[in-house]
Design a protein around this motif. Structure first.
Motif, mmCIF file in Angstrom:
data_model
loop_
_atom_site.group_PDB
_atom_site.id
_atom_site.type_symbol
_atom_site.label_atom_id
_atom_site.label_comp_id
_atom_site.label_asym_id
_atom_site.label_seq_id
_atom_site.Cartn_x
_atom_site.Cartn_y
_atom_site.Cartn_z
ATOM 1 N N SER A 349 49.436 106.277 12.679
ATOM 2 C CA SER A 349 48.071 106.663 12.301
ATOM 3 C C SER A 349 48.080 107.976 11.521
ATOM 4 C CB SER A 349 47.196 106.787 13.545
ATOM 5 O OG SER A 349 47.711 107.783 14.423
ATOM 6 N N GLY A 350 48.906 108.931 11.964
ATOM 7 C CA GLY A 350 49.017 110.194 11.234
ATOM 8 C C GLY A 350 49.616 109.978 9.850
ATOM 9 N N ALA A 351 50.625 109.101 9.773
ATOM 10 C CA ALA A 351 51.244 108.802 8.478
ATOM 11 C C ALA A 351 50.219 108.200 7.520
ATOM 12 C CB ALA A 351 52.418 107.848 8.672
ATOM 13 N N ALA A 358 46.918 111.758 0.233
ATOM 14 C CA ALA A 358 47.776 111.965 -0.939
ATOM 15 C C ALA A 358 47.354 111.046 -2.075
ATOM 16 C CB ALA A 358 49.236 111.715 -0.571
ATOM 17 N N LEU A 359 47.015 109.825 -1.736
ATOM 18 C CA LEU A 359 46.591 108.866 -2.750
ATOM 19 C C LEU A 359 45.269 109.278 -3.372
ATOM 20 C CD1 LEU A 359 47.553 106.209 -4.018
ATOM 21 C CD2 LEU A 359 46.129 104.998 -2.359
ATOM 22 N N SER A 360 44.397 109.891 -2.579
ATOM 23 C CA SER A 360 43.124 110.376 -3.121
ATOM 24 C C SER A 360 43.348 111.502 -4.129
ATOM 25 C CB SER A 360 42.223 110.874 -1.986
ATOM 26 O OG SER A 360 41.914 109.822 -1.098
ATOM 27 N N SER A 361 44.365 112.341 -3.864
ATOM 28 C CA SER A 361 44.660 113.445 -4.780
ATOM 29 C C SER A 361 45.358 112.961 -6.045
ATOM 30 C CB SER A 361 45.542 114.492 -4.083
ATOM 31 O OG SER A 361 44.835 115.127 -3.051
ATOM 32 N N ASN A 362 46.171 111.908 -5.918
ATOM 33 C CA ASN A 362 46.887 111.377 -7.079
ATOM 34 C C ASN A 362 46.938 109.854 -6.974
ATOM 35 O OD1 ASN A 362 48.467 110.897 -9.289
ATOM 36 N ND2 ASN A 362 50.330 111.828 -8.463
ATOM 37 N N PRO A 363 45.903 109.172 -7.446
ATOM 38 C CA PRO A 363 45.811 107.713 -7.270
ATOM 39 C C PRO A 363 46.909 106.930 -7.995
ATOM 40 C CG PRO A 363 43.680 108.658 -7.877
ATOM 41 C CD PRO A 363 44.698 109.712 -8.097
ATOM 42 N N ARG A 364 47.616 107.556 -8.914
ATOM 43 C CA ARG A 364 48.633 106.842 -9.680
ATOM 44 C C ARG A 364 50.055 107.195 -9.236
ATOM 45 N NH1 ARG A 364 47.262 103.915 -13.700
ATOM 46 N NH2 ARG A 364 49.296 104.137 -14.719
ATOM 47 N N ASP A 365 50.208 107.583 -7.998
ATOM 48 C CA ASP A 365 51.532 107.905 -7.461
ATOM 49 C C ASP A 365 52.114 106.659 -6.802
ATOM 50 O OD1 ASP A 365 53.799 108.853 -6.308
ATOM 51 O OD2 ASP A 365 52.874 110.609 -5.387
ATOM 52 N N ALA A 366 53.062 106.021 -7.493
ATOM 53 C CA ALA A 366 53.645 104.785 -6.972
ATOM 54 C C ALA A 366 54.415 105.024 -5.674
ATOM 55 C CB ALA A 366 54.567 104.161 -8.016
ATOM 56 N N ASP A 367 55.023 106.210 -5.522
ATOM 57 C CA ASP A 367 55.764 106.505 -4.296
ATOM 58 C C ASP A 367 54.838 106.515 -3.084
ATOM 59 O OD1 ASP A 367 58.343 106.727 -5.372
ATOM 60 O OD2 ASP A 367 57.923 108.759 -6.074
ATOM 61 N N THR A 368 53.654 107.090 -3.244
ATOM 62 C CA THR A 368 52.692 107.101 -2.141
ATOM 63 C C THR A 368 52.225 105.682 -1.821
ATOM 64 O OG1 THR A 368 51.930 109.326 -2.731
ATOM 65 C CG2 THR A 368 50.460 107.994 -1.370
ATOM 66 N N LEU A 369 51.962 104.888 -2.851
ATOM 67 C CA LEU A 369 51.542 103.504 -2.631
ATOM 68 C C LEU A 369 52.630 102.705 -1.923
ATOM 69 C CD1 LEU A 369 49.850 102.943 -6.090
ATOM 70 C CD2 LEU A 369 48.686 102.774 -3.879
ATOM 71 N N ASN A 370 53.879 102.906 -2.300
ATOM 72 C CA ASN A 370 54.979 102.214 -1.626
ATOM 73 C C ASN A 370 55.076 102.626 -0.161
ATOM 74 O OD1 ASN A 370 55.775 100.826 -3.937
ATOM 75 N ND2 ASN A 370 57.141 102.456 -4.598
ATOM 76 N N ALA A 371 54.911 103.932 0.093
ATOM 77 C CA ALA A 371 54.965 104.408 1.479
ATOM 78 C C ALA A 371 53.810 103.837 2.300
ATOM 79 C CB ALA A 371 54.929 105.935 1.502
ATOM 80 N N LEU A 372 52.620 103.775 1.714
ATOM 81 C CA LEU A 372 51.477 103.191 2.412
ATOM 82 C C LEU A 372 51.701 101.706 2.694
ATOM 83 C CD1 LEU A 372 48.421 104.888 0.686
ATOM 84 C CD2 LEU A 372 48.832 104.765 3.158
ATOM 85 N N ALA A 373 52.377 101.010 1.782
ATOM 86 C CA ALA A 373 52.676 99.593 2.002
ATOM 87 C C ALA A 373 53.575 99.416 3.225
ATOM 88 C CB ALA A 373 53.334 98.997 0.766
ATOM 89 N N VAL A 374 54.563 100.286 3.368
ATOM 90 C CA VAL A 374 55.468 100.202 4.516
ATOM 91 C C VAL A 374 54.725 100.509 5.810
ATOM 92 C CG1 VAL A 374 57.520 101.213 5.577
ATOM 93 C CG2 VAL A 374 57.493 100.762 3.121
ATOM 94 N N VAL A 375 53.897 101.552 5.800
ATOM 95 C CA VAL A 375 53.137 101.912 7.003
ATOM 96 C C VAL A 375 52.190 100.774 7.383
ATOM 97 C CG1 VAL A 375 51.395 103.486 7.928
ATOM 98 C CG2 VAL A 375 53.315 104.396 6.598
ATOM 99 N N SER A 376 51.521 100.191 6.404
ATOM 100 C CA SER A 376 50.604 99.074 6.674
ATOM 101 C C SER A 376 51.352 97.891 7.275
ATOM 102 C CB SER A 376 49.897 98.648 5.391
ATOM 103 O OG SER A 376 49.101 99.697 4.880
#
Length: 447
Positions: A349-351, A358-376
């Motif tokens: 939940s913290g992750a 982080a995604l709100s600050s930089n919506p085009r960060d593929a690394d953040t999107l990949n990390a969110l995919a793993v957490v999800s």
């Protein structure tokens, strides 16, 4: 001394001072320019080197904002990769040889211009071991400085030859001088200013043989890029940017070479000892960055940030960096790191909370999107996981991390044809990705 003897001497000194450690690591920008650069790994992508900027291969890194066009530099790493794969010490061997060549060209240039063999030899030797050169020889991405210097020195030698044959049809050397200057500029942009050296070379050849004035003019032209970049240098780090002075240091070494022999010998020994000592810190990026931070003479941010981001799990410290971030890109970087630390502590939940910020600050960060995919995925939110991956793919269709994660996603969900498509594309852009290769082998076995 015969030329081959002088060349051999420079090689021996370079080997003694800069011998690459077998456990040397890629550091800082090497991660983007070499380790994660598909253009130097796959022959089918070689032509893209001439239409891409230096950091285009890793668009989600944020370095895309720098428009460095250095096709000759990138092309040089193709040979390294063919010979050494991703072993940093091999790249350092090539850097060492280029540095030795530069010392030899400096000897030739000074000898032909001033006619003093001892002065030329002392200049080349002092240039060889000057402590600031260490960041160029051992830092793989630092090859841009020394390779552009190599081409620029070759251009000046041809220019000098053209001056000598000016009355006897000396046009061909001038053409070669221009070609090498163009190669220098395509290796590192600051070489554009090197054309100014043609004027001081011509003045020294035809009018003024004063070595002190020539040295001063050389240094002043060499530090022009440093003066232009000075507003950002304190933020980037003072030690790390000294490699910009690589070409300018020729004039400084020429000035020192006029000292009495005992002082030149003393300086040579001192410089060589410092450069040799510094080499022990290049086995790990963490060790190098901690040592570099200890050398700074006023507080800086980038080294501290890289240390904290890559090697520390201090949550309060990272939160402090988030609060002090100067802009959305830096803030997103630290929020992503915070989310990853929480994920490593199994706090999903913290992750998700910090990665979403982080995604709100930089919506085009593929690394953040990949990390969110793993957490999800770990939260059982498979639909959300796929949405994040598809968004990351839309940002950069050729990003190996996204392609690999999509391959893993489809493999887990037993969609083997799709898994093979994405894993194969991942290996196209990242042939060294062992996880993707192993998973593709498993997917093919289940065919």
């Amino acid at each position: 001394m015969k030329l081959w003897t002088v060349a051999g001497l420079f090689v021996v000194v370079c080997l003694a001072v800069y011998w690459p450690h077998k456990n040397s690591a890629f550091v800082l920008d090497d991660y983007y320019t070499v380790v994660r650069n598909p253009l130097i790994k796959n022959p089918s992508l070689y032509q893209d080197i001439w239409t891409s900027r230096l950091f285009d291969a890793h668009q989600s890194s944020g370095y895309i904002k720098f428009g460095y066009y250095r096709p000759v530099l990138q092309s040089s790493w193709v040979l390294d990769y063919r010979l050494f794969g991703l072993k940093a010490y091999g790249y350092q061997w090539i850097n060492l040889l280029v540095h030795a060549l530069n010392c030899f060209f400096i000897y030739i240039l000074i000898l032909r211009l001033f006619g003093q063999s001892s002065l030329a030899l002392k200049t080349g030797l002092l240039f060889c071991v000057l402590p600031t050169q260490e960041w160029v020889v051992r830092y793989v991405t630092g090859r841009g400085d020394e390779l552009s210097a190599l081409f620029a020195l070759a251009a000046l030698c041809f220019l000098l030859q053209g001056f000598r044959g000016q009355n006897n049809g000396g046009q061909r050397p001038i053409i070669f001088a221009f070609v090498f200057w163009a190669l220098a500029a395509l290796t590192r942009e600051v070489a554009i200013s090197y054309i100014l050296y043609a004027f001081i070379l011509r003045n020294a050849f035809f009018n003024d043989k004063n070595i002190n004035r020539f040295s001063l003019y050389w240094v002043l032209i060499g530090i022009l890029p440093l003066l232009v970049l000075w507003p950002v240098i304190p933020k980037q780090g003072n030690i790390l940017v000294l490699h910009i002075l690589y070409f300018a240091s020729v004039g400084f070494c020429l000035w020192m070479a006029q000292l009495q022999l005992r002082w030149v010998v003393l300086l040579f020994v001192l410089f060589a000892a410092v450069s040799f000592y510094q080499g022990r810190f290049w086995t790990k990026e963490e060790t190098l960055l901690r040592h570099t931070r200890s050398l700074e003479w006023w507080p800086r941010t980038v080294v501290d940030q890289q240390l904290l981001m890559k090697f520390d799990d201090d949550i309060p410290g990272i939160q402090d960096m988030v609060s002090r971030s100067p802009g959305p890109f830096i803030k997103a970087m630290w929020l992503r790191r915070l989310g990853i630390v929480y994920f490593e502590h199994r706090d999903l939940s913290g992750a998700q909370k910090y990665l979403t910020q982080a995604l709100s600050s930089n919506p085009r960060d593929a690394d953040t999107l990949n990390a969110l995919a793993v957490v999800s995925h770990y939260q059982g939110q498979e639909a959300e996981s796929l949405k994040y991956l598809e968004r990351a793919l839309a940002i950069n269709p050729n990003y190996p991390d996204t392609l690999k994660t999509l391959g893993i996603y489809y493999y887990i969900h037993k969609n083997l044809p799709q898994a093979r498509i994405y894993l194969n594309r991942c290996l196209l852009f990242d042939p060294e990705n062992h996880q993707a290769r192993e998973l593709l082998g498993l997917a093919n076995q289940k065919n």
